[in-house]
Design a protein around this motif. Structure first.
Motif, PDB file in Angstrom:
ATOM      1  N   ILE A 324     116.018  69.472 122.729  1.00 19.84           N
ATOM      2  CA  ILE A 324     115.570  69.692 124.106  1.00 19.84           C
ATOM      3  C   ILE A 324     116.771  69.482 125.007  1.00 19.84           C
ATOM      4  CG2 ILE A 324     114.123  68.819 125.977  1.00 19.84           C
ATOM      5  CD1 ILE A 324     112.048  68.016 123.878  1.00 19.84           C
ATOM      6  N   ASP A 325     117.097  70.492 125.793  1.00 20.77           N
ATOM      7  CA  ASP A 325     118.247  70.410 126.681  1.00 20.77           C
ATOM      8  C   ASP A 325     117.896  69.567 127.904  1.00 20.77           C
ATOM      9  OD1 ASP A 325     120.490  70.787 128.210  1.00 20.77           O
ATOM     10  OD2 ASP A 325     120.239  72.943 128.473  1.00 20.77           O
ATOM     11  N   SER A 326     118.662  68.499 128.123  1.00 19.86           N
ATOM     12  CA  SER A 326     118.385  67.628 129.260  1.00 19.86           C
ATOM     13  C   SER A 326     119.086  68.088 130.535  1.00 19.86           C
ATOM     14  CB  SER A 326     118.815  66.187 128.937  1.00 19.86           C
ATOM     15  OG  SER A 326     120.179  66.136 128.572  1.00 19.86           O
ATOM     16  N   GLY A 327     119.808  69.200 130.468  1.00 17.23           N
ATOM     17  CA  GLY A 327     120.356  69.802 131.670  1.00 17.23           C
ATOM     18  C   GLY A 327     121.699  69.245 132.106  1.00 17.23           C
ATOM     19  N   PHE A 328     122.270  69.876 133.120  1.00 17.79           N
ATOM     20  CA  PHE A 328     123.539  69.445 133.692  1.00 17.79           C
ATOM     21  C   PHE A 328     123.647  70.011 135.090  1.00 17.79           C
ATOM     22  CE2 PHE A 328     124.197  73.240 131.074  1.00 17.79           C
ATOM     23  CZ  PHE A 328     124.727  74.129 131.986  1.00 17.79           C
ATOM     24  N   TYR A 329     124.612  69.487 135.847  1.00 18.46           N
ATOM     25  CA  TYR A 329     124.811  69.894 137.232  1.00 18.46           C
ATOM     26  C   TYR A 329     126.282  70.181 137.506  1.00 18.46           C
ATOM     27  CZ  TYR A 329     120.176  68.154 138.562  1.00 18.46           C
ATOM     28  OH  TYR A 329     118.824  67.957 138.674  1.00 18.46           O
ATOM     29  N   TRP A 330     126.560  71.181 138.282  1.00 22.77           N
ATOM     30  CA  TRP A 330     127.876  71.364 138.862  1.00 22.77           C
ATOM     31  C   TRP A 330     127.888  70.625 140.200  1.00 22.77           C
ATOM     32  CZ3 TRP A 330     132.796  72.791 138.299  1.00 22.77           C
ATOM     33  CH2 TRP A 330     133.560  73.008 139.457  1.00 22.77           C
ATOM     34  N   TYR A 331     128.907  69.822 140.430  1.00 21.38           N
ATOM     35  CA  TYR A 331     129.003  69.148 141.729  1.00 21.38           C
ATOM     36  C   TYR A 331     130.422  69.263 142.269  1.00 21.38           C
ATOM     37  CZ  TYR A 331     131.169  65.068 139.389  1.00 21.38           C
ATOM     38  OH  TYR A 331     131.988  64.236 138.667  1.00 21.38           O
ATOM     39  N   ASP A 332     130.512  69.327 143.576  1.00 18.76           N
ATOM     40  CA  ASP A 332     131.793  69.401 144.267  1.00 18.76           C
ATOM     41  C   ASP A 332     131.650  68.708 145.616  1.00 18.76           C
ATOM     42  OD1 ASP A 332     130.417  71.237 145.881  1.00 18.76           O
ATOM     43  OD2 ASP A 332     131.242  72.972 144.827  1.00 18.76           O
ATOM     44  N   LYS A 333     132.616  68.876 146.484  1.00 25.37           N
ATOM     45  CA  LYS A 333     132.621  68.162 147.757  1.00 25.37           C
ATOM     46  C   LYS A 333     131.406  68.514 148.611  1.00 25.37           C
ATOM     47  CE  LYS A 333     135.885  66.887 151.421  1.00 25.37           C
ATOM     48  NZ  LYS A 333     137.246  67.123 151.970  1.00 25.37           N
ATOM     49  N   SER A 334     130.869  69.711 148.427  1.00 26.06           N
ATOM     50  CA  SER A 334     129.769  70.165 149.272  1.00 26.06           C
ATOM     51  C   SER A 334     128.425  69.535 148.920  1.00 26.06           C
ATOM     52  CB  SER A 334     129.647  71.695 149.204  1.00 26.06           C
ATOM     53  OG  SER A 334     129.088  72.102 147.967  1.00 26.06           O
ATOM     54  N   ASN A 335     128.264  69.064 147.671  1.00 25.28           N
ATOM     55  CA  ASN A 335     126.945  68.556 147.275  1.00 25.28           C
ATOM     56  C   ASN A 335     126.981  67.192 146.585  1.00 25.28           C
ATOM     57  OD1 ASN A 335     127.906  69.142 144.717  1.00 25.28           O
ATOM     58  ND2 ASN A 335     126.368  70.685 144.239  1.00 25.28           N
ATOM     59  N   ILE A 336     128.149  66.554 146.561  1.00 25.31           N
ATOM     60  CA  ILE A 336     128.296  65.309 145.812  1.00 25.31           C
ATOM     61  C   ILE A 336     127.400  64.187 146.350  1.00 25.31           C
ATOM     62  CG2 ILE A 336     130.248  64.427 147.180  1.00 25.31           C
ATOM     63  CD1 ILE A 336     131.465  63.476 144.488  1.00 25.31           C
ATOM     64  N   GLU A 337     127.060  64.241 147.625  1.00 24.75           N
ATOM     65  CA  GLU A 337     126.204  63.212 148.220  1.00 24.75           C
ATOM     66  C   GLU A 337     124.729  63.599 148.204  1.00 24.75           C
ATOM     67  OE1 GLU A 337     127.372  60.426 148.987  1.00 24.75           O
ATOM     68  OE2 GLU A 337     129.508  60.667 149.435  1.00 24.75           O
ATOM     69  N   ASP A 338     124.415  64.785 147.724  1.00 25.38           N
ATOM     70  CA  ASP A 338     123.028  65.241 147.738  1.00 25.38           C
ATOM     71  C   ASP A 338     122.162  64.324 146.867  1.00 25.38           C
ATOM     72  OD1 ASP A 338     120.687  67.011 146.628  1.00 25.38           O
ATOM     73  OD2 ASP A 338     121.426  68.042 148.413  1.00 25.38           O
ATOM     74  N   PRO A 339     120.963  63.972 147.312  1.00 20.93           N
ATOM     75  CA  PRO A 339     120.118  63.058 146.542  1.00 20.93           C
ATOM     76  C   PRO A 339     119.685  63.597 145.185  1.00 20.93           C
ATOM     77  CG  PRO A 339     118.914  63.970 148.421  1.00 20.93           C
ATOM     78  CD  PRO A 339     120.354  64.330 148.627  1.00 20.93           C
ATOM     79  N   THR A 340     119.811  64.897 144.984  1.00 17.59           N
ATOM     80  CA  THR A 340     119.527  65.465 143.675  1.00 17.59           C
ATOM     81  C   THR A 340     120.675  65.219 142.714  1.00 17.59           C
ATOM     82  OG1 THR A 340     118.205  67.197 144.699  1.00 17.59           O
ATOM     83  CG2 THR A 340     118.915  67.581 142.443  1.00 17.59           C
ATOM     84  N   ILE A 341     121.889  65.217 143.220  1.00 22.46           N
ATOM     85  CA  ILE A 341     123.086  65.062 142.389  1.00 22.46           C
ATOM     86  C   ILE A 341     123.485  63.601 142.221  1.00 22.46           C
ATOM     87  CG2 ILE A 341     125.546  65.632 142.213  1.00 22.46           C
ATOM     88  CD1 ILE A 341     123.830  68.074 141.883  1.00 22.46           C
ATOM     89  N   ALA A 342     123.483  62.849 143.322  1.00 21.42           N
ATOM     90  CA  ALA A 342     124.066  61.507 143.352  1.00 21.42           C
ATOM     91  C   ALA A 342     123.550  60.558 142.268  1.00 21.42           C
ATOM     92  CB  ALA A 342     123.862  60.895 144.736  1.00 21.42           C
TER      93      ALA A 342
END
Length: 347
Positions: A324-342
Motif C-alpha cells: 500500500i503506497d503511503s504517498g509523498f509530497y513535493w514541497y518548496d518555498k511556496s508551500n513549506i508552511e502549509d498545514p497539509t505539508i508541515a
C-alpha cells in the motif's frame, strides 16, 4: 500560494490530504455494526487493489504499532496519523518504538509486550527481521493479523506493507528538476545515498529513468555518484562541480545526500538548482532561504493512518494488496508552511 498539487498516493485511491479529512479510506455504512465488530480473522486472499471499505469498530479492540523509533519527528507523525485513524474508526491504538533505530533488543521487547496484550492486530516496522523471527512465529501461532509499515518484513506473515513508492517519488523529483531548469542547458549531477538497498536503488533509478525520457536535449544527466554521509556527499558534490563547468543542477536521494549537495555547492561558490529527498533541518532551512529549490518528502502521517486502516481491514477479513503506497509530497518555498505539508517535515 500556488495549489499544492504535487501530492501522490496509491493509484486511483482518490484524494489524499495529510489533514486526512478527505483520505481515500472510508466506512462502508451498508455493513451492519455487529458484522463490522465481529473480529473475523484476516483472509489469506490477496487483493489486487487497496479497498476503501474500512468498517468501524465498537471501541473495544486494540491495534498495536511497533515502530523503528519514537523520538524522531518522522515517527511522531506516523503516530499522529495512526491515532487519527483509530479515533475515526473507533479502535484503540497503542504506538511504541525504541529510543532510536539502533535499539533492536528494545524493539523486540516492545514487540513481545505487544503480543502479550493479545491485540486485534499488530503493525511492525522491523529493525531486524531475523532477530524478530521467533516472535513473528508466535504472532502467527496466535493468529493475530500483522501489517508491516515503512519497510518490508522478510517474512510471509505480513498481510501487506505500507510504505512510500520511492521510485515514483524520485520520478516526481526529476519532473520538478526539469521544470525548474526550463530554458537552461548543461549538466545535472546525481548523488545517491546507496547502491544496495531497495530504497536507495529506487530513489536513484526513478530519477534517472524519468529524466532520460523527459528532459530536453540541452540537459545532460551525469552518472550517479554514491555518498550516504553528509561529509562524503559534500566532497562528492564539489568534485562533480569541479569536473563539470556547465553543471546547472544537483539531486540528492536522501537527507544526507541532499544536505551534502547543498554544502558542496555553497563551498564551491556555485549557484545550482538543488532538488532533494526527505527533509531535515538543513534542507528545510535551505528551501526557506532559497538556496535549495525543493524536495520530495514521505508522508509519515498518512503512513500511520493507512497502517491502522489496513489492520482494521485485516481484522475484518478484507483482502489486502501486497503493498500500500503511503504517498509523498513535493514541497518548496511556496508551500513549506502549509498545514497539509508541515506535519510531514521532520528535522
Amino acid at each position: 500560494m500556488r495549489p499544492i498539487g504535487r501530492i501522490v498516493a496509491v493509484a486511483a485511491a482518490g484524494t489524499m490530504a495529510l489533514g486526512l479529512a478527505a483520505c481515500s479510506t472510508s466506512t462502508d455504512t451498508s455493513k451492519p455494526a455487529e458484522e463490522a465488530a465481529s473480529g473475523t480473522t484476516a483472509t489469506t486472499e490477496e487483493a489486487a487493489e487497496e479497498s476503501t471499505d474500512v468498517p468501524k469498530g465498537d471501541g473495544t479492540k486494540t491495534i498495536y504499532l511497533v515502530s523503528k523509533g519514537f523520538q524522531h519527528r518522522f515517527w511522531q507523525a506516523v503516530k499522529e496519523g495512526a491515532e487519527q485513524a483509530g479515533e475515526e474508526f473507533n479502535y484503540k491504538v497503542e504506538f511504541v518504538g525504541p529510543d532510536d533505530e539502533t535499539k533492536v533488543t528494545q524493539q523486540l521487547d516492545q514487540l513481545t509486550a505487544a503480543l502479550d496484550t493479545k491485540p486485534a492486530a499488530i503493525g511492525l516496522a522491523a529493525l531486524d527481521t531475523g532477530a524478530a523471527s521467533s516472535i513473528l512465529d508466535q504472532i502467527k501461532a496466535a493468529e493475530i493479523p500483522l501489517v508491516a509499515f515503512d519497510s518490508g518484513v522478510d517474512s510471509d506473515l505480513p498481510l501487506t506493507t505500507v510504505s512510500t513508492d520511492n521510485y515514483a517519488a524520485a520520478e516526481e523529483a526529476a519532473k520538478h528538476m526539469i521544470e525548474l531548469l526550463k530554458d537552461k542547458t548543461g549538466s545535472v549531477g546525481l548523488i545517491c545515498h546507496d547502491a544496495t538497498s531497495q530504497t536507495g536503488k529506487q530513489r536513484c533509478q526513478g530519477f534517472k529513468d524519468y529524466f532520460s525520457k523527459n528532459a530536453p536535449e540541452g540537459l545532460k544527466l551525469l552518472d550517479e555518484q554514491i555518498a550516504g554521509e553528509v561529509g562524503k556527499a559534500a566532497d562528492t558534490s564539489k568534485a562533480i562541480i569541479q569536473a563539470n563547468s556547465d553543471i546547472v543542477g544537483m539531486y540528492g536521494s536522501n537527507e544526507a545526500a541532499a544536505t551534502g549537495a547543498i554544502q558542496g555547492a555553497n563551498e564551491s561558490g556555485k549557484t545550482l538548482t538543488v532538488v532533494g529527498f526527505d527533509s531535515g533541518k538543513t534542507q528545510i532551512a535551505a528551501i526557506k532561504d532559497g538556496s535549495q529549490a525543493g524536495a520530495v518528502t514521505q508522508a509519515p502521517k498518512l503512513m500511520g493512518y493507512k497502517t491502522v486502516t489496513a489492520a482494521i481491514q485485516a481484522i475484518n477479513g478484507i483482502a489486502l494488496p501486497k503493498t500500500i503506497d503511503s504517498g509523498f509530497y513535493w514541497y518548496d518555498k511556496s508551500n513549506i508552511e502549509d498545514p497539509t505539508i508541515a506535519p510531514n517535515l521532520y528535522e
